[in-house]
Design an enzyme around this catalytic site. Structure first.
Site, PDB file in Angstrom:
ATOM      1  N   GLY A  82       7.547  11.975   3.714  1.00  0.00           N
ATOM      2  CA  GLY A  82       7.134  11.843   2.311  1.00  0.00           C
ATOM      3  C   GLY A  82       5.673  12.241   2.151  1.00  0.00           C
ATOM      4  N   VAL A 117      -9.070  18.922   9.408  1.00  0.00           N
ATOM      5  CA  VAL A 117      -8.549  19.442  10.691  1.00  0.00           C
ATOM      6  C   VAL A 117      -8.962  20.901  10.859  1.00  0.00           C
ATOM      7  CG1 VAL A 117      -6.414  20.126  11.901  1.00  0.00           C
ATOM      8  CG2 VAL A 117      -6.561  17.859  10.841  1.00  0.00           C
ATOM      9  N   ARG A 138      11.887  16.409   5.219  1.00  0.00           N
ATOM     10  CA  ARG A 138      12.446  15.510   6.239  1.00  0.00           C
ATOM     11  C   ARG A 138      13.518  16.342   6.938  1.00  0.00           C
ATOM     12  NH1 ARG A 138      10.435  10.536   4.463  1.00  0.00           N
ATOM     13  NH2 ARG A 138      10.411  10.232   2.212  1.00  0.00           N
ATOM     14  N   SER A 139      13.273  16.704   8.205  1.00  0.00           N
ATOM     15  CA  SER A 139      14.163  17.631   8.897  1.00  0.00           C
ATOM     16  C   SER A 139      15.164  16.905   9.791  1.00  0.00           C
ATOM     17  CB  SER A 139      13.334  18.611   9.736  1.00  0.00           C
ATOM     18  OG  SER A 139      14.172  19.345  10.598  1.00  0.00           O
ATOM     19  N   ASP A 156       6.114   7.231  10.169  1.00  0.00           N
ATOM     20  CA  ASP A 156       6.655   6.821  11.470  1.00  0.00           C
ATOM     21  C   ASP A 156       7.667   7.816  12.042  1.00  0.00           C
ATOM     22  OD1 ASP A 156       8.466   6.119   9.500  1.00  0.00           O
ATOM     23  OD2 ASP A 156       9.001   4.189  10.392  1.00  0.00           O
ATOM     24  N   GLY A 157       8.538   8.362  11.191  1.00  0.00           N
ATOM     25  CA  GLY A 157       9.507   9.354  11.671  1.00  0.00           C
ATOM     26  C   GLY A 157       8.792  10.585  12.210  1.00  0.00           C
ATOM     27  N   THR A 213       1.210   8.325   4.974  1.00  0.00           N
ATOM     28  CA  THR A 213       2.354   7.787   4.238  1.00  0.00           C
ATOM     29  C   THR A 213       1.845   6.751   3.257  1.00  0.00           C
ATOM     30  OG1 THR A 213       4.305   6.337   4.370  1.00  0.00           O
ATOM     31  CG2 THR A 213       2.788   6.230   6.219  1.00  0.00           C
ATOM     32  N   ASP A 218       3.400   4.197   2.506  1.00  0.00           N
ATOM     33  CA  ASP A 218       4.011   2.900   2.837  1.00  0.00           C
ATOM     34  C   ASP A 218       3.118   1.973   3.664  1.00  0.00           C
ATOM     35  OD1 ASP A 218       6.190   3.845   1.510  1.00  0.00           O
ATOM     36  OD2 ASP A 218       7.491   4.032   3.263  1.00  0.00           O
ATOM     37  N   ASP A 256       3.047   1.650   6.767  1.00  0.00           N
ATOM     38  CA  ASP A 256       3.867   0.981   7.776  1.00  0.00           C
ATOM     39  C   ASP A 256       3.682   1.536   9.186  1.00  0.00           C
ATOM     40  OD1 ASP A 256       5.031   3.380   7.107  1.00  0.00           O
ATOM     41  OD2 ASP A 256       7.076   2.616   7.070  1.00  0.00           O
ATOM     42  N   ARG A 300       7.186 -12.097 -22.034  1.00  0.00           N
ATOM     43  CA  ARG A 300       8.320 -11.647 -21.215  1.00  0.00           C
ATOM     44  C   ARG A 300       8.064 -11.735 -19.716  1.00  0.00           C
ATOM     45  NH1 ARG A 300      10.087  -6.348 -24.605  1.00  0.00           N
ATOM     46  NH2 ARG A 300      11.790  -7.348 -25.717  1.00  0.00           N
ATOM     47  N   ARG A 319      10.121   1.832   1.602  1.00  0.00           N
ATOM     48  CA  ARG A 319      11.521   1.724   2.022  1.00  0.00           C
ATOM     49  C   ARG A 319      11.807   0.493   2.891  1.00  0.00           C
ATOM     50  NH1 ARG A 319      14.171   7.148   2.845  1.00  0.00           N
ATOM     51  NH2 ARG A 319      12.137   7.688   3.693  1.00  0.00           N
ATOM     52  N   ARG A 372      12.680  -7.790 -18.493  1.00  0.00           N
ATOM     53  CA  ARG A 372      12.886  -6.350 -18.392  1.00  0.00           C
ATOM     54  C   ARG A 372      12.614  -5.933 -16.945  1.00  0.00           C
ATOM     55  NH1 ARG A 372      14.446  -7.345 -22.729  1.00  0.00           N
ATOM     56  NH2 ARG A 372      14.145  -6.246 -24.712  1.00  0.00           N
ATOM     57  N   HIS A 414       8.676   7.619  -7.900  1.00  0.00           N
ATOM     58  CA  HIS A 414       7.853   8.646  -7.236  1.00  0.00           C
ATOM     59  C   HIS A 414       6.489   8.873  -7.874  1.00  0.00           C
ATOM     60  CE1 HIS A 414      11.607   9.411  -5.145  1.00  0.00           C
ATOM     61  NE2 HIS A 414      10.898  10.093  -4.257  1.00  0.00           N
ATOM     62  N   ARG A 421       3.740   8.350  -5.554  1.00  0.00           N
ATOM     63  CA  ARG A 421       3.416   9.275  -4.464  1.00  0.00           C
ATOM     64  C   ARG A 421       2.465  10.390  -4.901  1.00  0.00           C
ATOM     65  NH1 ARG A 421       8.473   9.869  -1.107  1.00  0.00           N
ATOM     66  NH2 ARG A 421       8.386  12.088  -1.479  1.00  0.00           N
TER      67      ARG A 421
HETATM   68  O1  F6P Z   1       8.006   7.113   2.938  1.00  0.00           O
HETATM   69  C1  F6P Z   1       7.446   7.168   1.694  1.00  0.00           C
HETATM   70  C2  F6P Z   1       8.467   6.902   0.618  1.00  0.00           C
HETATM   71  O2  F6P Z   1       7.884   7.152  -0.630  1.00  0.00           O
HETATM   72  C3  F6P Z   1       9.092   5.517   0.627  1.00  0.00           C
HETATM   73  O3  F6P Z   1       8.291   4.550   0.039  1.00  0.00           O
HETATM   74  C4  F6P Z   1      10.358   5.763  -0.131  1.00  0.00           C
HETATM   75  O4  F6P Z   1      11.339   4.827   0.198  1.00  0.00           O
HETATM   76  C5  F6P Z   1      10.761   7.140   0.316  1.00  0.00           C
HETATM   77  O5  F6P Z   1       9.572   7.770   0.746  1.00  0.00           O
HETATM   78  C6  F6P Z   1      11.437   7.979  -0.705  1.00  0.00           C
HETATM   79  O6  F6P Z   1      11.801   9.174  -0.116  1.00  0.00           O
HETATM   80  P1  F6P Z   1      12.315  10.440  -0.902  1.00  0.00           P
HETATM   81  O7  F6P Z   1      11.156  11.064  -1.589  1.00  0.00           O
HETATM   82  O8  F6P Z   1      12.869  11.313   0.163  1.00  0.00           O
HETATM   83  O9  F6P Z   1      13.329   9.960  -1.881  1.00  0.00           O
END
Ligand code: F6P
Length: 331
Positions: free
Chosen positions: A20, A32, A81-82, A112-113, A135, A137, A139, A172, A181, A255, A261, A264
């Site tokens: 992502g 870099v 994501r390959s 991480d991936g 990322t 996240d 994480d 509310r 994720r 609500r 996204h 991001r």
């Molecule tokens: O890894 C970053 C992330 O934005 C996660 O928070 C989310 O679950 C995932 O990617 C969404 O992935 P995609 O853009 O492939 O739907």
């Protein structure tokens, strides 16, 4: 058989962004390329992450090619994501393309991936590989914050502030779903910064009854709005399912808002730009020191190097402590 002999000198470095996208990836890429240039190493950029590595989409990058990208969100290299790179055959093709392009070291910017893929590329094919945590996240351990997390949380908090205006006007309850994720870092920080009543994260269990009681108590105390932040993916039915269960047999007016996204994208914050600059430079420095299979990160403002494996198998950051603080302050 691949030649696992390490090159005596580093002449050519490949850089890619993977998984992502996250704000600050461009700042890291720029650093870099310019740090490599300063060390008289040439650079190639790989389009669309490991997918582009397999497809042979590599192109030379010099210091001027990365001008004007520092402030841009997303990644100018593209990312993907390959699934093919997860196979030995895919990695074999990717390695052949790197060798044909004269590459002897690789910098991988991703989550991480991506770090797991980086480790396999080094182990199986002998390239020196260093990672940069990119990322939203947050994480990966081995760094206090990953690239893009600060920007994503600021985006989420900005959205929460706006939702709070309308929530307070209407008396509310809002359930706001944020990204992450398998990780509740975005939920935790946006909940803390946005004054949420509760955050529901995969790292910690919770009971619908107690969240309901907390929300009802808040309104009874005179609050005109309540926000419950739900980390994406952790709960069945997402924030909508949580909302139905928590409000069951109440007349709470509620609500649900899914931020998705938008978290991001956008221009990286100062913190993500500076982190990108530091980590990009640190990745090249690590390679020049002969490092391999490590991720560079920033802990308490110091640059640290962490073996790949540890970045996804361990974490000593105080998530639980912050969650406790969030809970104590929510009234
Ligand atoms: O890894 C970053 C992330 O934005 C996660 O928070 C989310 O679950 C995932 O990617 C969404 O992935 P995609 O853009 O492939 O739907």
């Amino acid at each position: 058989m691949p030649d696992l002999k390490r090159p005596a000198a580093l002449n050519r470095l490949a850089v890619l962004t993977s998984g992502g996208d996250s704000p600050g990836m461009n700042a890291a890429l720029r650093a870099v390329v310019r740090a490599a240039d300063a060390a008289q190493m040439s650079c190639v950029g790989i389009a669309d992450g490991y997918k582009g590595m397999i497809d042979g989409r590599l192109k030379p990058l010099d210091a001027r090619d990365v001008s004007g990208i520092l402030q841009l969100g997303g990644t100018v290299l593209g990312t993907a994501r390959s699934t093919r790179f997860r196979t030995p055959e895919g990695r074999e093709i990717a390695a052949k393309n790197l060798r044909n392009a004269g590459v002897d070291a690789v910098v991988v910017i991703g989550g991480d991936g991506s770090m797991q893929g980086a480790k396999l590329l080094s182990e199986e094919h002998g390239f020196a590989v260093v990672g940069i945590p990119g990322t939203i996240d947050n994480d990966l351990s081995g760094t206090d914050f990953t690239l893009g997390f600060d920007t994503a949380v600021n985006t989420a908090v900005d959205a929460m502030d706006k939702i709070r205006d309308t929530a307070a006007s209407h008396n509310r309850l809002f359930f706001i779903e944020v990204m992450g994720r398998h990780a509740g870092w975005i939920a935790l920080y946006s909940g803390l910064a946005g004054g949420a009543t509760a955050v529901l994260v995969p790292e910690s269990s919770w009971e619908e009854d107690s969240i309901r009681a907390k929300v009802l108590e808040s309104f009874a105390l005179g609050k005109r709005f309540c926000i419950v932040v739900v980390a994406e993916g952790g709960e069945e039915g997402g924030a909508f399912g949580v909302a139905r269960r928590v409000t069951h047999e109440t007349d709470l007016d509620y609500r649900v808002s899914t931020l998705g996204h938008m978290q991001r994208g956008g221009a990286p914050t100062m913190r993500d730009r500076v982190l990108g600059a530091r980590l990009g430079d640190a990745a090249v420095a690590a390679l020049l020191d002969g490092e391999d299979q490590i991720m560079v990160g920033e802990r308490r403002l110091e640059i640290v190097r962490t073996p790949f494996e540890e970045t996804w198998t361990t974490d000593d950051r105080d998530f639980a402590g912050l969650l406790g603080l969030m809970d104590r302050l929510a009234r």
